[in-house]
Design an enzyme around this catalytic site. Structure first.
Site, mmCIF file in Angstrom:
data_model
loop_
_atom_site.group_PDB
_atom_site.id
_atom_site.type_symbol
_atom_site.label_atom_id
_atom_site.label_comp_id
_atom_site.label_asym_id
_atom_site.label_seq_id
_atom_site.Cartn_x
_atom_site.Cartn_y
_atom_site.Cartn_z
ATOM 1 N N ASP A 25 0.834 -1.212 0.000
ATOM 2 C CA ASP A 25 0.000 0.000 0.000
ATOM 3 C C ASP A 25 0.867 1.259 0.000
ATOM 4 O O ASP A 25 1.993 1.251 0.486
ATOM 5 C CB ASP A 25 -0.920 -0.027 1.229
ATOM 6 N N HIS A 42 2.290 3.367 -9.049
ATOM 7 C CA HIS A 42 2.062 1.950 -9.366
ATOM 8 C C HIS A 42 3.214 1.393 -10.210
ATOM 9 O O HIS A 42 3.656 0.259 -9.999
ATOM 10 C CB HIS A 42 0.730 1.768 -10.102
ATOM 11 N N LEU A 136 10.639 -20.885 -5.022
ATOM 12 C CA LEU A 136 9.773 -19.933 -4.322
ATOM 13 C C LEU A 136 8.447 -19.888 -5.069
ATOM 14 O O LEU A 136 8.424 -19.986 -6.295
ATOM 15 C CB LEU A 136 10.445 -18.547 -4.359
#
Ligand code: IPE
Ligand code: IPE
Ligand code: MG
Length: 250
Positions: A25, A42, A136
């Site tokens: 955020d 973004h 991962l």
């Protein structure tokens, strides 16, 4: 993966978190502070994703889950939503082969039915390509909501046991969108807000929570290490007393 639940049995508390879940955020505020359009935040946020995924792989984290778009983010201005979608497409185009080369598996969870066909096709192709990678697992939560997840799982569970009226946790859990992963050990939220915002409601039952004011585009490897260090100082009791834990380790 063998089913494990923090409520039906005491799980282990690994030194390095096996599963880190992050609410990324603060992109918009990062940009606004610099007199840039929100979208610039973004774009910068995608760079932070790349960096943090690599950092997690190097630290031996096995699962990283990133909240990229919530089921409530459709409420944003149409322009920002469509830009986020385009960013998602370009990120997939650019990053998937690198993830694959690094033995990283990519998963995208959420209600994908609301995405256009092109994006859905790209997601499916990326998941297929990286499906057997083992180093991962990176999960992107897109059009994800914790309540949506629980409701879709309940629907599937009921359908799987016709006529049943009594259910157990073990019957629900395999239908959750992230049934392939253990519950998160560490949750990180950047950007200063201290709330869950409908992220992994079920799975966060015993997760250690870490909040930082740092905006996501500024979240660095040092920030990641600070979060992991904080996690390592916690006493994960899972309902037991501190004395019981001390007995176990001596
Ligand atoms: C998080 O950053 C990214 C998404 C929700 C897509 P925000 O866009 O929420 O940034 P702030 O909270 O407005 O600063
Ligand atoms: C949560 O951030 C969702 C994502 C990071 C994708 P928001 O910025 O949407 O959360 P609220 O609205 O501040 O709770
Ligand atoms: Mg926000």
């Amino acid at each position: 993966m063998k089913y494990s639940s923090s409520t039906t049995a005491v799980p282990d508390a690994p030194k390095v978190p096996r599963h880190v879940a992050i609410i990324m955020d603060g992109n918009g505020r990062w940009a606004t502070k610099r007199f840039l359009p929100r979208v610039a935040g973004h774009v910068k946020g995608v760079e932070a994703v790349r960096n943090i995924v690599e950092g997690c792989a190097l630290r031996g984290v096995e699962y990283v889950t990133l909240f990229a778009f919530s089921s409530e983010n459709w409420r944003r201005p149409e322009e920002e939503v469509s830009l986020l979608m385009r960013l998602f497409v370009t990120a997939l185009e650019r990053e998937v082969s690198k993830l694959h080369a690094n033995n990283i598996r990519l998963k995208v969870v959420g209600d994908l039915s609301r995405f256009d066909e092109k994006l859905r096709g790209m997601i499916a192709a990326a998941e297929r390509k990286t499906a057997n990678n083992t180093r991962l697992t990176v999960t992107i939560c897109a059009n994800y909501g914790g309540r949506w997840d629980i409701m879709q799982a309940v629907g599937k569970m009921v359908a799987a046991h016709p006529g049943a009226t009594d259910f157990s946790e073990e019957q629900l859990a395999p239908h959750l969108a992230m049934a392939y992963a253990p519950e998160p050990d560490l949750f990180i939220r950047t950007g200063g807000e201290e709330r869950i915002s409908n992220f992994l409601l079920w799975q966060l039952a015993y997760t250690e929570l870490f909040f930082t004011d740092t905006y996501w585009p500024d979240f660095s490897i040092e920030s990641l290490d600070a979060a992991i260090a904080s996690y390592q100082n916690r006493e994960r009791r899972f309902g037991r007393t501190g004395d019981q834990l001390a007995e176990k380790t001596t």
